[in-house]
Design a protein around this motif. Structure first.
Motif, PDB file in Angstrom:
ATOM      1  N   THR A  26      31.648  19.844  23.009  1.00 50.31           N
ATOM      2  CA  THR A  26      31.753  21.173  23.630  1.00 50.31           C
ATOM      3  C   THR A  26      30.971  21.213  24.942  1.00 50.31           C
ATOM      4  OG1 THR A  26      32.033  22.126  21.432  1.00 50.31           O
ATOM      5  CG2 THR A  26      31.447  23.650  23.203  1.00 50.31           C
ATOM      6  N   ASP A  51      32.504  27.824  22.081  1.00 47.76           N
ATOM      7  CA  ASP A  51      32.066  28.082  20.698  1.00 47.76           C
ATOM      8  C   ASP A  51      31.706  29.557  20.602  1.00 47.76           C
ATOM      9  OD1 ASP A  51      32.335  25.526  19.834  1.00 47.76           O
ATOM     10  OD2 ASP A  51      30.195  25.092  19.658  1.00 47.76           O
ATOM     11  N   THR A  62      30.936  23.511  16.219  1.00 48.78           N
ATOM     12  CA  THR A  62      32.278  24.012  16.464  1.00 48.78           C
ATOM     13  C   THR A  62      33.035  24.044  15.146  1.00 48.78           C
ATOM     14  OG1 THR A  62      32.244  23.027  18.658  1.00 48.78           O
ATOM     15  CG2 THR A  62      34.396  23.650  17.794  1.00 48.78           C
ATOM     16  N   ASP A  81      39.189  21.577  22.450  1.00 43.06           N
ATOM     17  CA  ASP A  81      37.884  21.073  22.024  1.00 43.06           C
ATOM     18  C   ASP A  81      37.870  21.171  20.503  1.00 43.06           C
ATOM     19  OD1 ASP A  81      35.196  20.237  22.047  1.00 43.06           O
ATOM     20  OD2 ASP A  81      34.555  22.332  21.876  1.00 43.06           O
TER      21      ASP A  81
END
Ligand SMILES: Nc1nc2c(ncn2[C@@H]2O[C@H](COP(=O)(O)OP(=O)(O)OP(=O)(O)O)[C@@H](O)[C@H]2O)c(=O)[nH]1
Ligand SMILES: [Mg+2]
Length: 393
Positions: A26, A51, A62, A81
């Motif tokens: 992330t 996130d 995540t 992601d």
């Protein structure tokens, strides 16, 4: 609507970050958008906008897959992601099912960890053909002895890729620091640029099946108040326009596409490879779920029986320690669907961990199937097998 329409000026590809929990996916995703925003192509998406679910912030991991978009000089990318935590591999599979290429994020501090290997295996199964490696946290292993360890991690990663048919010798392995690039450090900003160059050149433009009948595996379902139900996902093949009739397999409804968007921008026509949201006329939200398939009416016949070649993971790869026999009932991950199935190996045959076998599967519900389709087999929250459909019915 006053939103600016999507203008197709560059070839579009779907890529994403995968790898073990906390290796920096992330952070790197946020860094990529920052580096490109500074070059004037796209907007910066900070870490906490990727996130953003409350439980993600609280646990620092995540859970859901998140989409961002950006452009390099030559391409437009949709980037997913994906989560690294073992409990959310299901969400990772959904994200990877639509990728043209993946960035495997490996922390240079930790090297290969269980989900590094599991993600490579799953990527192979769901049809990701190209992997570029980001050896992340390179800022933390910068001096003498550490540099030797980083070389070893690189060798290890190349071996892992080769073991899954990814050509580990030729795959780009770029040493980066998502964190330092995000902080604006010029040296590490350059490292993220080098990574993007590697993606631009190493991941080829895939062949798009534009002439085939439209098909989109549903990844997510949402409601837009006052407008109706929206499904999102990547178009697997064909094209779709506003006004087209489609059927939703799984919900067994036929309807009309009344709106089409990509990253909030309306579009006239979506084509294979595009990451889109389809507004569907008169479909109740709870009728449609992830795993359903939207397709041109009559173009696919779902079924529940198929024959497949399946590799049963060895215990060393995180698989089972005991053999599988007829009557085994794991979960099958096919496109974005997650369906239980009964395995028949024929008579008293058994499949030991490490074996590749032919099996017949009877799924708990009908799904669109075809020869060549890859899938993963999971049980109790871990991947235990990987297979390819050889025949349907
Ligand atoms: N030193 C250093 N730390 C980093 C770097 N990138 C990420 N981190 C740190 O590593 C931790 C995890 O980063 P994330 O980006 O959340 O990792 P992730 O891979 O997205 O984690 P999951 O999505 O939960 O699997 C955070 O504390 C980051 O600040 C880096 O390049 N260098
Ligand atoms: Mg993450």
């Amino acid at each position: 609507m006053s939103k600016t329409a999507y203008v197709r000026t560059k070839p579009h590809l779907n890529i994403g970050t995968m790898g073990h929990v906390d290796h920096g996916k992330t952070t790197l995703t946020a860094a990529i958008t920052k580096v490109l925003a500074e070059r004037g192509s796209g907007s910066f998406v900070p870490f906490d906008r990727i996130d953003r679910a409350p439980e993600e912030a609280a646990r620092g991991i995540t859970i859901n897959i998140a989409h961002v978009e950006y452009e390099t000089d030559t391409r437009h990318y949709a980037h997913v992601d994906m989560p690294g935590h073992a409990d959310y591999v299901k969400n990772m599979v959904t994200g990877a099912a639509q990728l043209d290429g993946a960035i495997l994020v490996v922390s240079a501090l930790d090297g290969i960890m269980p989900q590094t290997a599991e993600h490579v295996l799953l990527a192979r199964q769901v049809g990701v053909d190209h992997i570029v490696v980001a050896l992340n946290k390179a800022d933390a292993v910068d001096d003498g002895e550490d540099a030797v360890l980083t070389d070893l991690v690189e060798l290890e990663v190349r071996d892992l890729l080769s073991a899954h048919g990814y050509g580990g010798e030729s795959a780009p392995v770029v040493r980066v620091s998502g964190l330092k690039a995000l902080e604006g450090d010029p040296r590490w900003t350059a490292s993220v640029e080098a990574l993007l160059d590697a993606v631009d050149t190493y991941v080829p433009m895939p062949e798009r099946y534009l002439d085939a009948p439209f098909l989109l595996p549903v990844e997510n379902v949402l409601t837009i108040t006052g407008r109706g139900t929206v499904v999102t996902g990547a178009v697997e093949r064909g094209t779709v326009r506003v006004g087209d009739r489609v059927e939703v397999l799984g919900a067994e409804v036929e309807t009309v596409v009344t709106g089409l968007e990509t990253f909030g921008k309306p579009m006239e026509e979506a084509q294979a490879g595009d990451n889109v949201a389809l507004l569907l006329r008169g479909v109740p939200r709870d009728a449609v779920r992830r795993g359903h398939v939207v397709a041109a009416p009559g173009s696919v016949t779902p079924s529940r029986r198929f024959t497949a070649r399946v590799y049963v993971l060895s215990a060393r790869e995180g698989g089972r320690t005991t053999p599988v026999s007829t009557g085994y009932r794991p979960q099958f991950y096919i496109r974005t669907a997650d369906v239980v199935g009964d395995v028949d190996l024929g008579g008293t045959a058994v499949a030991r961990p490490g074996d590749t076998v032919t099996m017949t599967v009877e799924l708990g519900r009908d799904v669109p199937l075809e020869a060549g389709l890859g899938f993963a087999v999971r049980e109790g929250g871990r991947t235990v097998g990987a297979g390819t459909v050889t025949s349907v019915g």
